[in-house]
Design an enzyme around this catalytic site. Structure first.
Site, PDB file in Angstrom:
ATOM      1  N   HIS A  37       0.852  -1.189   0.000  1.00  0.00           N
ATOM      2  CA  HIS A  37       0.000   0.000   0.000  1.00  0.00           C
ATOM      3  C   HIS A  37       0.888   1.238   0.000  1.00  0.00           C
ATOM      4  CE1 HIS A  37      -3.394   2.632   0.801  1.00  0.00           C
ATOM      5  NE2 HIS A  37      -2.565   3.298   1.582  1.00  0.00           N
ATOM      6  N   ARG A  42     -14.626  12.654   6.720  1.00  0.00           N
ATOM      7  CA  ARG A  42     -13.341  13.320   7.018  1.00  0.00           C
ATOM      8  C   ARG A  42     -12.956  14.278   5.903  1.00  0.00           C
ATOM      9  NH1 ARG A  42      -9.663   8.567   7.281  1.00  0.00           N
ATOM     10  NH2 ARG A  42      -8.018  10.110   7.521  1.00  0.00           N
ATOM     11  N   ASP A  63     -15.347   2.538   7.180  1.00  0.00           N
ATOM     12  CA  ASP A  63     -14.333   3.437   6.620  1.00  0.00           C
ATOM     13  C   ASP A  63     -14.893   4.239   5.458  1.00  0.00           C
ATOM     14  OD1 ASP A  63     -11.575   4.456   6.337  1.00  0.00           O
ATOM     15  OD2 ASP A  63     -11.800   3.545   4.357  1.00  0.00           O
ATOM     16  N   SER A 115      -7.832   3.854   8.982  1.00  0.00           N
ATOM     17  CA  SER A 115      -8.531   3.791   7.694  1.00  0.00           C
ATOM     18  C   SER A 115      -7.781   2.862   6.734  1.00  0.00           C
ATOM     19  CB  SER A 115      -8.620   5.207   7.114  1.00  0.00           C
ATOM     20  OG  SER A 115      -8.970   5.186   5.761  1.00  0.00           O
TER      21      SER A 115
HETATM   22  N1  URA Z   1      -5.945   6.609   2.396  1.00  0.00           N
HETATM   23  C1  URA Z   1      -6.925   5.977   3.077  1.00  0.00           C
HETATM   24  O1  URA Z   1      -7.403   4.930   2.676  1.00  0.00           O
HETATM   25  N2  URA Z   1      -7.339   6.535   4.224  1.00  0.00           N
HETATM   26  C2  URA Z   1      -6.838   7.677   4.714  1.00  0.00           C
HETATM   27  O2  URA Z   1      -7.257   8.103   5.757  1.00  0.00           O
HETATM   28  C3  URA Z   1      -5.830   8.316   3.987  1.00  0.00           C
HETATM   29  C4  URA Z   1      -5.396   7.752   2.826  1.00  0.00           C
END
Ligand code: URA
Length: 432
Positions: A86, A172, A165, A187
């Site tokens: 990631h 957010r 999320d 997240s």
């Molecule tokens: N990527 C995500 O999946 N979540 C975040 O909070 C920031 C970047």
């Protein structure tokens, strides 16, 4: 239904710097996901978390509650070990495209759930969607089939994966609460843990073009995420890598697919190749695969074979011509000398203004839009030589893209022995 808590008492607890209890965390995530806590209440709690923080135990429980809000995928039936990567995202960061097939070509299975771009950084799904016919949405059964047949799959996370999320991230985004380490870490890691990978390499970017421009904050985020992953049984490590300068020589969807194809053909820009090979080595080691040679798998076509199968398995035509923007314009160097710096953020914003990115979720993007970079820091350039080519379907966008590129590049003279002031590609490796 009688609720176990009121949202207001949990907001007040965090406002007053208290540690939230497990039942409080479990309840607020569950109640928000099922609509029993209003957006304005969750917004207040998110702001209190941003301002007052959470300890590692709270972050871990919050992450776990987000995982439990949906399904957890399971790849234990596969014959190969699973490993994923990631990246926190940056300008020109197309590494997932060559990396997933490369790691698969070396013997691991890569179940990669990716996202779309928002703001100045691009999204892997947007890039792949520039390939005619390619489909981002797969059912779990389709995902398993592509993984079994090709060794790698890159697709969108389904609605059942960490639904908490999805709601929290959208909230957010509009309440200025994206930048809190506990919220970012939970997240990202809730999705990666729910995705069911056994091992995970995190590429945490730092520098002006990154989400975490401060390298201390990037390291703090990396430590929290590595801890969350390892505690959840996912072997996790992080590399802190440079995002002061764009990665490679392109920023924009189809342009980045084109550059990824160069890498899969054994060529491509040296920074993209170096980072791809290094991340592949880390992923293979975490997956327990020894003796593979990722650099060779780029040169000998094995990674390209996986790429072609993977694209075809998701409806894409690996031989189709990639979209090209209707118009382009060239920006040239104003003086001769060495390129001393290039601001990744300014380049990212320019690519976004050209149509490569979106301002709001769901907005359409232009597959061919973006920027080609003709000289990077360290290169010598002559006055009048091309520095950037801007591509867009909407020529009216050129002026605002050019405006964002003002001051993005410095060209000067290097004294004998003087070095360019830029971040090393790999800044730190974090394992705990
Ligand atoms: N990527 C995500 O999946 N979540 C975040 O909070 C920031 C970047």
């Amino acid at each position: 239904m009688i609720e176990a808590f009121s949202a207001a008492e949990i907001i007040a607890a965090k406002r007053d710097h208290h540690v939230l209890s497990d039942p409080q965390i479990d309840w607020i995530i569950d109640a928000y996901t099922r609509g029993a806590v209003a957006d304005e209440q969750m917004s207040a709690l998110l702001m209190a978390i941003l301002l007052n923080g959470m300890n590692l135990y709270e972050i871990s429980r919050w992450t776990d509650a987000m995982i439990r809000s949906g399904e957890r995928m399971n790849w234990s039936g596969l014959s190969r070990p699973t490993v994923d990567k990631h990246s926190t995202g940056g300008v020109g960061d197309k590494i997932t495209l060559p990396l997933a097939p490369l790691v698969a070509a070396c013997g691991a299975a890569v179940p990669q759930l990716s996202g779309r771009g928002l703001g100045h950084t691009g999204g892997t799904l947007d890039k792949l969607e520039s390939i005619p016919g390619w489909r981002a949405s797969l059912t779990n059964a389709e995902m398993l089939k592509v993984l079994q047949d090709c060794g790698a799959v890159i697709c969108a996370a389904g609605a059942g994966l960490a639904p908490a999320d999805k709601k929290l991230y959208a909230l957010r985004d509009v309440t200025a609460t994206v930048e809190a380490i506990p919220l970012i870490a939970s997240s990202i890691m809730s999705k990666k843990i729910a995705e069911g990978t056994s091992a995970l390499v995190l590429d945490v970017k730092t520098g002006v073009g990154a989400f975490m421009s401060d390298s201390k904050k990037a390291a703090e985020l990396a430590h929290v995420m590595v801890g969350l992953g390892n505690n959840a049984g996912v072997k996790t490590l992080a590399l802190i890598t440079a995002m002061d300068v764009p990665l490679g020589l392109t920023a924009g969807n189809a342009l980045e697919v084109g550059e990824s194809l160069e890498v899969l053909s054994g060529g491509g820009p040296s920074d993209v190749v170096e980072l791809t090979v290094l991340l592949a080595q880390e992923m293979l080691e975490l997956a327990g695969i020894r003796g593979a040679d990722p650099a060779a798998a780029l040169k000998n076509g094995k990674a390209m074979d996986v790429w072609r199968r993977m694209i075809r398995a998701q409806g894409g035509d690996p031989d189709a011509k990639l979209p090209v923007a209707k118009e382009n314009t060239v920006i040239t160097a104003l003086r001769s000398g060495t390129v001393l710096s290039m601001d990744a953020m300014k380049v990212g914003i320019a690519a976004w203004r050209l149509g490569a990115g979106r301002l709001r979720q769901g907005q359409a993007i232009q597959a061919g839009a973006g920027i080609e970079i003709h000289a990077k820091p360290g290169d010598v350039i002559s006055s009048g030589a091309p520095l950037f080519t801007l591509h867009s379907d909407t020529p009216a966008a050129f002026a605002s893209a050019q405006e964002s590129l003002i001051g993005s590049v410095t060209i000067g003279d290097l004294a004998a022995g003087e070095k360019i002031d830029r971040l090393p590609l790999i800044i730190e490796r974090i394992t705990d």
